[in-house]
Motif scaffolding. Structure first.
Motif, PDB file in Angstrom:
ATOM      1  N   GLU A  70       0.861  -1.184   0.000  1.00 54.57           N
ATOM      2  CA  GLU A  70       0.000   0.000   0.000  1.00 54.57           C
ATOM      3  C   GLU A  70       0.897   1.234   0.000  1.00 54.57           C
ATOM      4  O   GLU A  70       1.798   1.345   0.816  1.00 54.57           O
ATOM      5  CB  GLU A  70      -0.895   0.007   1.235  1.00 54.57           C
ATOM      6  CG  GLU A  70      -1.854  -1.161   1.299  1.00 54.57           C
ATOM      7  CD  GLU A  70      -2.647  -1.204   2.600  1.00 54.57           C
ATOM      8  OE1 GLU A  70      -2.355  -0.422   3.534  1.00 54.57           O
ATOM      9  OE2 GLU A  70      -3.565  -2.043   2.672  1.00 54.57           O
ATOM     10  N   ILE A  71       0.613   2.167  -0.943  1.00 58.40           N
ATOM     11  CA  ILE A  71       1.447   3.367  -1.079  1.00 58.40           C
ATOM     12  C   ILE A  71       0.585   4.600  -0.841  1.00 58.40           C
ATOM     13  O   ILE A  71      -0.494   4.728  -1.416  1.00 58.40           O
ATOM     14  CB  ILE A  71       2.089   3.439  -2.474  1.00 58.40           C
ATOM     15  CG1 ILE A  71       2.935   2.185  -2.725  1.00 58.40           C
ATOM     16  CG2 ILE A  71       2.930   4.696  -2.605  1.00 58.40           C
ATOM     17  CD1 ILE A  71       3.462   2.085  -4.128  1.00 58.40           C
ATOM     18  N   LYS A  72       1.091   5.519  -0.012  1.00 54.74           N
ATOM     19  CA  LYS A  72       0.393   6.770   0.279  1.00 54.74           C
ATOM     20  C   LYS A  72       1.297   7.943  -0.084  1.00 54.74           C
ATOM     21  O   LYS A  72       2.494   7.906   0.151  1.00 54.74           O
ATOM     22  CB  LYS A  72       0.031   6.857   1.760  1.00 54.74           C
ATOM     23  CG  LYS A  72      -0.924   5.789   2.228  1.00 54.74           C
ATOM     24  CD  LYS A  72      -1.149   5.888   3.716  1.00 54.74           C
ATOM     25  CE  LYS A  72      -2.010   4.733   4.196  1.00 54.74           C
ATOM     26  NZ  LYS A  72      -2.120   4.701   5.643  1.00 54.74           N
ATOM     27  N   GLY A  73       0.701   9.002  -0.654  1.00 55.20           N
ATOM     28  CA  GLY A  73       1.423  10.243  -0.908  1.00 55.20           C
ATOM     29  C   GLY A  73       2.131  10.315  -2.240  1.00 55.20           C
ATOM     30  O   GLY A  73       2.897  11.244  -2.490  1.00 55.20           O
ATOM     31  N   GLN A 109       2.669   4.476  -9.769  1.00 54.60           N
ATOM     32  CA  GLN A 109       2.828   3.439  -8.746  1.00 54.60           C
ATOM     33  C   GLN A 109       3.697   2.287  -9.243  1.00 54.60           C
ATOM     34  O   GLN A 109       4.565   1.817  -8.519  1.00 54.60           O
ATOM     35  CB  GLN A 109       1.459   2.920  -8.307  1.00 54.60           C
ATOM     36  CG  GLN A 109       1.562   1.915  -7.183  1.00 54.60           C
ATOM     37  CD  GLN A 109       0.241   1.622  -6.524  1.00 54.60           C
ATOM     38  OE1 GLN A 109      -0.646   2.454  -6.509  1.00 54.60           O
ATOM     39  NE2 GLN A 109       0.112   0.436  -5.973  1.00 54.60           N
ATOM     40  N   ARG A 145       6.771   0.579   6.330  1.00 56.01           N
ATOM     41  CA  ARG A 145       6.356  -0.207   7.488  1.00 56.01           C
ATOM     42  C   ARG A 145       6.033  -1.621   7.031  1.00 56.01           C
ATOM     43  O   ARG A 145       5.282  -1.805   6.083  1.00 56.01           O
ATOM     44  CB  ARG A 145       5.121   0.400   8.142  1.00 56.01           C
ATOM     45  CG  ARG A 145       5.348   1.749   8.766  1.00 56.01           C
ATOM     46  CD  ARG A 145       4.059   2.270   9.424  1.00 56.01           C
ATOM     47  NE  ARG A 145       4.192   3.662   9.765  1.00 56.01           N
ATOM     48  CZ  ARG A 145       3.847   4.673   8.976  1.00 56.01           C
ATOM     49  NH1 ARG A 145       3.314   4.447   7.813  1.00 56.01           N
ATOM     50  NH2 ARG A 145       4.020   5.918   9.373  1.00 56.01           N
ATOM     51  N   GLU A 148       3.389  -1.141   4.066  1.00 54.18           N
ATOM     52  CA  GLU A 148       2.872   0.215   3.883  1.00 54.18           C
ATOM     53  C   GLU A 148       4.037   1.133   3.566  1.00 54.18           C
ATOM     54  O   GLU A 148       5.021   1.173   4.300  1.00 54.18           O
ATOM     55  CB  GLU A 148       2.173   0.702   5.151  1.00 54.18           C
ATOM     56  CG  GLU A 148       0.935  -0.069   5.513  1.00 54.18           C
ATOM     57  CD  GLU A 148       0.328   0.415   6.822  1.00 54.18           C
ATOM     58  OE1 GLU A 148       0.824   1.398   7.414  1.00 54.18           O
ATOM     59  OE2 GLU A 148      -0.649  -0.212   7.252  1.00 54.18           O
ATOM     60  N   VAL A 149       3.912   1.863   2.460  1.00 58.75           N
ATOM     61  CA  VAL A 149       4.943   2.812   2.054  1.00 58.75           C
ATOM     62  C   VAL A 149       4.307   4.193   2.054  1.00 58.75           C
ATOM     63  O   VAL A 149       3.277   4.414   1.419  1.00 58.75           O
ATOM     64  CB  VAL A 149       5.487   2.495   0.643  1.00 58.75           C
ATOM     65  CG1 VAL A 149       6.586   3.485   0.269  1.00 58.75           C
ATOM     66  CG2 VAL A 149       5.989   1.069   0.562  1.00 58.75           C
ATOM     67  N   GLU A 150       4.908   5.111   2.801  1.00 59.31           N
ATOM     68  CA  GLU A 150       4.419   6.479   2.852  1.00 59.31           C
ATOM     69  C   GLU A 150       5.526   7.398   2.359  1.00 59.31           C
ATOM     70  O   GLU A 150       6.655   7.342   2.862  1.00 59.31           O
ATOM     71  CB  GLU A 150       4.025   6.839   4.282  1.00 59.31           C
ATOM     72  CG  GLU A 150       3.352   8.163   4.417  1.00 59.31           C
ATOM     73  CD  GLU A 150       2.868   8.422   5.848  1.00 59.31           C
ATOM     74  OE1 GLU A 150       2.755   9.607   6.194  1.00 59.31           O
ATOM     75  OE2 GLU A 150       2.629   7.455   6.583  1.00 59.31           O
ATOM     76  N   VAL A 151       5.213   8.212   1.348  1.00 59.09           N
ATOM     77  CA  VAL A 151       6.224   9.114   0.791  1.00 59.09           C
ATOM     78  C   VAL A 151       5.772  10.559   0.930  1.00 59.09           C
ATOM     79  O   VAL A 151       4.579  10.859   0.907  1.00 59.09           O
ATOM     80  CB  VAL A 151       6.512   8.806  -0.706  1.00 59.09           C
ATOM     81  CG1 VAL A 151       7.067   7.415  -0.871  1.00 59.09           C
ATOM     82  CG2 VAL A 151       5.296   8.996  -1.564  1.00 59.09           C
ATOM     83  N   LYS A 152       6.736  11.431   1.110  1.00 60.84           N
ATOM     84  CA  LYS A 152       6.493  12.871   1.046  1.00 60.84           C
ATOM     85  C   LYS A 152       7.325  13.370  -0.119  1.00 60.84           C
ATOM     86  O   LYS A 152       8.561  13.344  -0.062  1.00 60.84           O
ATOM     87  CB  LYS A 152       6.896  13.567   2.342  1.00 60.84           C
ATOM     88  CG  LYS A 152       6.586  15.060   2.291  1.00 60.84           C
ATOM     89  CD  LYS A 152       6.846  15.742   3.602  1.00 60.84           C
ATOM     90  CE  LYS A 152       6.452  17.190   3.621  1.00 60.84           C
ATOM     91  NZ  LYS A 152       6.790  17.978   2.471  1.00 60.84           N
TER      92      LYS A 152
END
Length: 142
Positions: free
Chosen positions: A35-38, A44, A83, A93-97
């Motif tokens: 799951e990727i956010k940001g 993707q 995470r 879980e991948v969160e990018v800024k």
């Protein structure tokens, strides 16, 4: 001598019991979902190719570390958090800024110098990520 042999025997027995109770951490787990956010600057699929983490891939600490390094080398990101849930088939879980992206630069001037020349001289360019570290220098150079 007999006491030393008994102590050694019980010590070995204790160590074997501890080894059975706390097995070595497994080398890798198989990713069940990512799951990727940001994410907006990069697609993707392209991002997953960059980091090398996909469904079905065995993941470990080294893979996560290398994934973050490769993504930062692209220059699009200010922060990346990966995470990995516990278990044999974790959800990752991948969160990018992402860094700010310069779509268009508008020039308003009344110096007699063409807008095109000013844009060419300006060290910050359109269709690049914003570099706040050089912004003051770019303004001063004009």
């Amino acid at each position: 001598m007999r006491v030393a042999a008994r102590v050694a025997f019980f010590l070995i027995l204790f160590l074997l019991a501890c080894a059975a109770m706390f097995p070595a951490e497994s080398a890798a787990a198989t990713v069940s979902k990512v799951e990727i956010k940001g994410l907006s600057l990069v697609g993707q699929d392209e991002f997953l190719d960059i980091i090398g983490i996909r469904t079905g891939v065995e993941i470990d600490k080294e893979l996560v570390s290398n994934a973050i390094k490769r993504a930062f080398l692209k220059g699009f990101f200010d922060d990346i958090i990966i995470r990995v849930a516990d278990g044999d088939n974790p959800v990752v879980e991948v969160e990018v800024k992402e860094r700010d992206f310069i779509r268009k630069i508008y020039v308003k001037n009344n110096t007699g110098v063409s807008d095109k020349i000013i844009k060419e001289l300006f060290i910050i360019k359109e269709n690049e990520t914003m570099r706040y570290d050089i912004f003051e220098q770019a303004m001063a150079s004009l």
